[in-house]
Write a protein that holds these residues in place. Sequence first.
Motif, PDB file in Angstrom:
ATOM      1  N   TYR A 125      12.839  22.617 -17.654  1.00 22.86           N
ATOM      2  CA  TYR A 125      12.788  23.617 -18.917  1.00 22.86           C
ATOM      3  C   TYR A 125      13.423  25.041 -18.769  1.00 22.86           C
ATOM      4  O   TYR A 125      13.076  25.810 -19.457  1.00 22.86           O
ATOM      5  N   SER A 126      14.139  25.376 -17.743  1.00 28.69           N
ATOM      6  CA  SER A 126      14.594  26.728 -17.403  1.00 28.69           C
ATOM      7  C   SER A 126      16.005  26.290 -17.067  1.00 28.69           C
ATOM      8  O   SER A 126      16.504  25.375 -16.431  1.00 28.69           O
ATOM      9  N   THR A 127      16.906  27.232 -17.158  1.00 25.42           N
ATOM     10  CA  THR A 127      18.111  27.339 -16.639  1.00 25.42           C
ATOM     11  C   THR A 127      18.618  28.516 -15.819  1.00 25.42           C
ATOM     12  O   THR A 127      18.158  29.578 -16.171  1.00 25.42           O
ATOM     13  N   SER A 144      16.156  31.554 -14.847  1.00 25.51           N
ATOM     14  CA  SER A 144      15.500  32.390 -15.927  1.00 25.51           C
ATOM     15  C   SER A 144      13.770  31.856 -16.219  1.00 25.51           C
ATOM     16  O   SER A 144      13.135  32.540 -16.910  1.00 25.51           O
ATOM     17  N   GLY A 145      13.479  31.099 -15.337  1.00 23.39           N
ATOM     18  CA  GLY A 145      11.973  30.291 -15.364  1.00 23.39           C
ATOM     19  C   GLY A 145      11.548  30.233 -14.188  1.00 23.39           C
ATOM     20  O   GLY A 145      12.122  30.110 -12.971  1.00 23.39           O
ATOM     21  N   VAL A 165       9.989  23.815 -11.833  1.00 24.79           N
ATOM     22  CA  VAL A 165      11.337  24.438 -11.715  1.00 24.79           C
ATOM     23  C   VAL A 165      11.783  24.285 -10.327  1.00 24.79           C
ATOM     24  O   VAL A 165      13.047  23.968 -10.036  1.00 24.79           O
ATOM     25  N   GLN A 212      18.724  23.575 -18.712  1.00 28.98           N
ATOM     26  CA  GLN A 212      18.156  22.984 -19.883  1.00 28.98           C
ATOM     27  C   GLN A 212      19.125  21.921 -20.404  1.00 28.98           C
ATOM     28  O   GLN A 212      20.447  21.947 -20.300  1.00 28.98           O
ATOM     29  N   LYS A 259      24.524  30.598 -21.425  1.00 32.94           N
ATOM     30  CA  LYS A 259      23.484  30.664 -20.277  1.00 32.94           C
ATOM     31  C   LYS A 259      24.165  30.432 -19.059  1.00 32.94           C
ATOM     32  O   LYS A 259      23.493  31.007 -17.955  1.00 32.94           O
TER      33      LYS A 259
END
Length: 691
Positions: free
Chosen positions: A569-571, A574-575, A580, A604, A617
């Motif tokens: 859910y993160s690229t 970023s998270g 992750v 993502q 991204k």
Amino acid sequence: MARSVYVAGLGPGVGKGTVALGLVELLSRQVARIGVFRPLVSGDGDDSLLTLLTKRYPVVAPYAESYGVTMAEASALVADGKWEELISRIVERYREVERHAASVVVIGSDFAAAGGARDRDEIPRELAFNARLATEFGSVVVPVVSGEGRSAESLTSAVRSAYHALADLDATVVAVIANRVSEGPPADGGLPVPMWSIPSVAAVAAPTVAEVAAALDATVVSGGDGALDRDVLDYVVGAAHVPTVLDHLTDGALMITPGDRADLLLAASAAHAAGNVTLSGLVLTLGEPPDPRVVRVIEKLNTGLAMLLVDADSYHTIAAASHIQARLGTATPRKIDAALGAFEEHVDTAELTRLLDVARSSRVTPLMFENDLIDRARAERRHLVLPEGTDERILRATETLLRRGVADLTLLGDPAEIARRAREVGVEIGAARLIDPAASEWRDRFAERYAELRRKRGVSLDLAYDVVRDVNYFGTLMVAEGLADGMVSGANHTTAATIRPAFEIIKTVPEVSVASSVFFMLLADRVLVYGDCAVNPDPDAAQLADIALSSARTAAAFGIEPRVAMLSYSTGSSGAGADVEKVAAATALVRERHPDLPVEGPIQYDAAVDPAVAATKLPGSAVAGQATVLIFPDLNTGNNTYKAVQRSANAVAVGPVMQGLRRPVNDLSRGATVKDIVNTVAITAIQAAAR
């Protein structure tokens, strides 16, 4: 490169449809944009072959734009002496198709397509007309000559005449095909081009029960689509006593008898149900419907036969039926398989591709991918076992696979029951081997092998003897013992029931810690690989890395350049969070073990497949925006995503394809279609060949 190939028939009833179908199938494996074109269509523009080709293949133009003029329009122009205007109109329509296609298959005209008589000069005129059009189109020509009823010597002469007649008209002939050959292939006759001979195939030349019903204007008393799709190989008139008629019934025969002959209807139905003969159907004459009491008895026999009712008497019915000609069309899928099988077996498609000099497209479309599966499986034919031998979908897929030469097959189950179901369904599986696990000579041997493998788990020989009676265990042991090259099951079994025997008996390859699966997702413009969407609920980082590497190898094995996206859910950075971090750790392991493999993660989904999002991204990434292998962090995400894409994007999901096992065993969805089964068997055969 030849942009266009023109199929020219020399005379009526030569079977141009088989050759045209084979050529379109061949070219669809090479190019993403293919066109089909008919200079003339009969009547109001309703042409069954053109309809079939425009519906079966993703051609560049719809039916209404894929022909020149109708016969009525052509006749009017010719009557007014406007030959050049006719040619001009046809060429103009052709150019519109060619403008959008990488390659075009043209199916030549039939002046007498509507069934009219031919005079002595008509065939030469038609030949000159087709040669002129081929020249105007810039097409190379493949003439088709009928071998029906001709000796080898006579056919050799006809083949030579066809080549020279077209060459004398300045047509560029690349090969000659003799079709429907019944009395031995012709000699090449010293031609400067290849000559291929396709034998007469009853399943192609014979009309279906549905075609007979339409031609006779019959009422269908009973029988569904499967019953109406049976091939009519012979006609038998029921007029004598029961023993005499039974002696004359043959496989594939359509029995024609007055509707009040209850004795013959019951006897023929019973003979079919008992397996003494396999009929194609029943025709009741004189407009006399059968007695309802007789119908109830026949229904209890579950024959699967269609019953037709006509007003004419038996004499006029048989006279009319004997003139019915089979046609390839959207309503005859089994005939299509038989025609393609005959073309692919008897025409050197590799040489024909070379002669057409067709450059393969760098873009892989779903159709190209599916056709490539069939090609590769046929090239190194393997023997596979299908445990669910009585399932109708398995039986229909078996017929298709055998007709196309994809694999040799063993079906498991009671042979008598399998044969009975095949008769009910109306399919031919004669070349398949039928084995009953309960009665097999291998049962003792398999029980000993299984007991030895599972001895530490407390499995005794007596228990093993019972276990190996299960079709999935028996099929898996056939693979383990080298009696089959692979197994496909799951149409009637859960995934666990299908793959548990493989985990227990076949096990994983040494370098892989976990077996996993992928789906080939056939989207409109590309083929993606999704893993793992069927087996591992929540893999850890090391297992996720194994899944990624196995999936990359699977992609490469099937002609897809692996660019791996480890989804989250993160690229990038970023998270944060445990999920992750797991994906980031798995990505690092993949890079460490295979530094040359393009991989990106965490990433993502949108950044993985959309270049515009990727540019924002993850600019400069070798994977972002162009990923081909997408690895999901857990089963929940993967399974839901593949089903969402399958339903929402109208994608074809092929799989799950198991990977990491020592020998190939693949699972089917319980909702699998016949096409799904055919594709999965082809994939399994390719995996077996690669092993």
